[in-house]
Design a protein around this motif. Structure first.
Motif, mmCIF file in Angstrom:
data_model
loop_
_atom_site.group_PDB
_atom_site.id
_atom_site.type_symbol
_atom_site.label_atom_id
_atom_site.label_comp_id
_atom_site.label_asym_id
_atom_site.label_seq_id
_atom_site.Cartn_x
_atom_site.Cartn_y
_atom_site.Cartn_z
ATOM 1 N N UNK A 218 -27.662 29.456 -17.014
ATOM 2 C CA UNK A 218 -26.425 29.041 -16.744
ATOM 3 C C UNK A 218 -25.686 30.480 -15.810
ATOM 4 N N UNK A 219 -26.575 31.344 -15.002
ATOM 5 C CA UNK A 219 -25.861 32.095 -14.368
ATOM 6 C C UNK A 219 -26.175 31.455 -13.041
ATOM 7 N N UNK A 220 -24.455 32.060 -12.186
ATOM 8 C CA UNK A 220 -24.928 32.171 -11.150
ATOM 9 C C UNK A 220 -24.236 32.634 -9.735
ATOM 10 N N UNK A 221 -24.752 33.107 -8.368
ATOM 11 C CA UNK A 221 -24.374 34.480 -8.169
ATOM 12 C C UNK A 221 -22.307 34.282 -8.012
ATOM 13 N N UNK A 222 -22.212 35.556 -7.502
ATOM 14 C CA UNK A 222 -20.818 36.452 -7.900
ATOM 15 C C UNK A 222 -19.947 35.184 -7.004
ATOM 16 N N UNK A 223 -18.750 34.964 -7.181
ATOM 17 C CA UNK A 223 -18.263 33.829 -6.538
ATOM 18 C C UNK A 223 -18.251 32.964 -6.610
ATOM 19 N N UNK A 224 -19.598 31.635 -6.989
ATOM 20 C CA UNK A 224 -19.920 30.492 -6.895
ATOM 21 C C UNK A 224 -19.167 29.673 -8.876
ATOM 22 N N UNK A 225 -18.673 30.674 -9.803
ATOM 23 C CA UNK A 225 -18.539 30.549 -10.912
ATOM 24 C C UNK A 225 -17.037 30.727 -11.617
ATOM 25 N N UNK A 226 -16.621 31.249 -12.435
ATOM 26 C CA UNK A 226 -15.033 31.541 -12.942
ATOM 27 C C UNK A 226 -14.788 33.292 -12.737
#
Length: 278
Positions: A218-226
Motif C-alpha cells: 500500500x506504499x506509493x511515490x511521495x505526493x501520490x497519497x496523503x
C-alpha cells in the motif's frame, strides 16, 4: 545539489537485479542506494560491494535483519546467527545501518508481551557485534496493522525505549513515514530521538488508499497519497538528522514499471516535496 542526500532503496525497483538497480540509480542522478540482502546474495557480496563502489554510490542502509520474537530454541539461534551475518555483510558493503524488523507473534501465540521481551534480549545479544563491526542496528517501528505477523514494535516511542539501554552507535531507530505518519505523538518522539541521537535512517513513501489486499503493498511515490512530507521532514531535520533520505516503496504497479523510469519518478518527487526541507 537537491538530490545530494537522496537514496533509492532497492525495494522500490525490486524486480531489477543489483547491476540494473545500480545503473538506474546513477542514471537518475541519485548518489546513494539502500541495499537488500537477497539481491546482494544473488549477485555476490564482494561483487555487490565492488559494483556500488565503482559506480560512485554510497550505501545508505542494508535491509534487513530482525525477526527474533520466536522462543528460545533452534529457530531463535538460527535467527541470531543470521543477524550476525547481516551485520558482517553491512560492514563489507559500507552500510552504516542494518534495518531491523522485529518480527510478529510466533505461530499459534497470543503472548505479545513475551514477544516484545524477546526483542530486548536479541538486541542485547547483537549489540556487541554491531559495535565491533561498526554498523548500527536500526529498529523500524511498523504500522500497528503488522503487529501480528511482522513487527511487535508499532511506534517510534516503543523503538526508542528498546534502544535506550544501548549506545546510539549500537542501536538506533528508523523513521519511516508510511509506518509512523499517523502517530499523534510523532513530533514529540522525533524530537526525543534527536536528543538521544537515535535516528539512524529516514525512509519516505506515501500512504495509498484503498489499502491493498496485501497491506504491505500500500506504499506509493511521495505526493501520490496523503502524507505531509514537508512537516515530518522538518521535524526530522530539527532533530539533527543529516544522513541520506531513502525512498522505499512496496507496490506492485511500481515493481512492474521500468526501473529507470521509476528511479527518475521518485527523484522528481523528492526534489519537489522533500529536498528543501531536509
Amino acid at each position: 545539489m537537491s538530490l545530494a542526500r537522496f537514496s533509492l532503496n532497492q525495494a522500490t525497483i525490486k524486480c531489477a537485479d543489483l547491476p540494473t538497480a545500480v545503473r538506474a540509480t546513477v542514471d537518475a542522478g541519485i548518489p546513494a542506494i539502500g541495499l537488500w540482502r537477497e539481491p546482494v546474495a544473488e549477485f555476490g557480496l564482494t561483487a555487490s560491494a565492488a559494483a556500488v563502489r565503482d559506480a560512485g554510490l554510497r550505501v545508505s542502509s542494508l535491509c534487513r535483519g530482525g525477526f527474533f520474537t520466536v522462543p528460545e530454541g533452534r529457530a531463535r539461534r538460527a535467527a541470531s546467527d543470521d543477524n550476525r551475518r547481516a551485520l558482517d555483510e553491512a560492514a563489507v558493503l559500507g552500510a552504516p545501518t542494518l534495518v531491523l524488523v522485529a518480527g510478529g507473534l510466533p505461530e499459534g501465540s497470543r503472548d505479545l508481551v513475551g514477544a516484545r521481551s524477546r526483542v530486548v534480549e536479541a538486541l542485547g545479544e547483537l549489540a556487541p557485534h554491531a559495535r565491533q563491526v561498526g554498523v548500527t542496528l536500526a529498529i523500524e517501528a511498523l504500522h500497528p496493522m503488522y503487529v501480528s505477523d511482522r513487527a511487535v514494535v508499532s511506534t517510534l516511542g516503543q523503538a526508542l525505549d528498546l534502544a535506550a539501554p544501548f549506545t546510539p552507535e549500537e542501536v538506533g531507530v528508523v523513521v519511516d513515514t508510511f509506518h509512523v505518519w499517523w502517530d499523534p505523538a510523532l513530533r514529540e518522539q522525533i524530537a526525543r530521538a534527536g536528543r538521544e541521537r537515535r535516528i539512524a535512517s529516514y525512509q519516505v513513501c506515501d500512504w495509498m488508499m484503498p489499502i491493498a489486499s496485501d497491506p504491505l503493498l500500500s506504499r506509493g511515490i511521495p505526493g501520490d497519497g496523503c502524507i505531509d512530507f514537508a512537516t515530518i521532514t522538518e521535524w526530522v531535520r530539527a532533530a539533527g538528522y543529516r544522513r541520506d533520505v531513502e525512498c522505499e516503496i512496496f507496490r506492485q504497479e511500481i515493481w512492474d514499471a521500468d526501473a529507470f523510469e521509476v528511479a527518475n519518478r521518485v527523484a522528481d518527487a523528492y526534489e519537489r516535496l522533500i529536498a528543501e526541507h531536509v
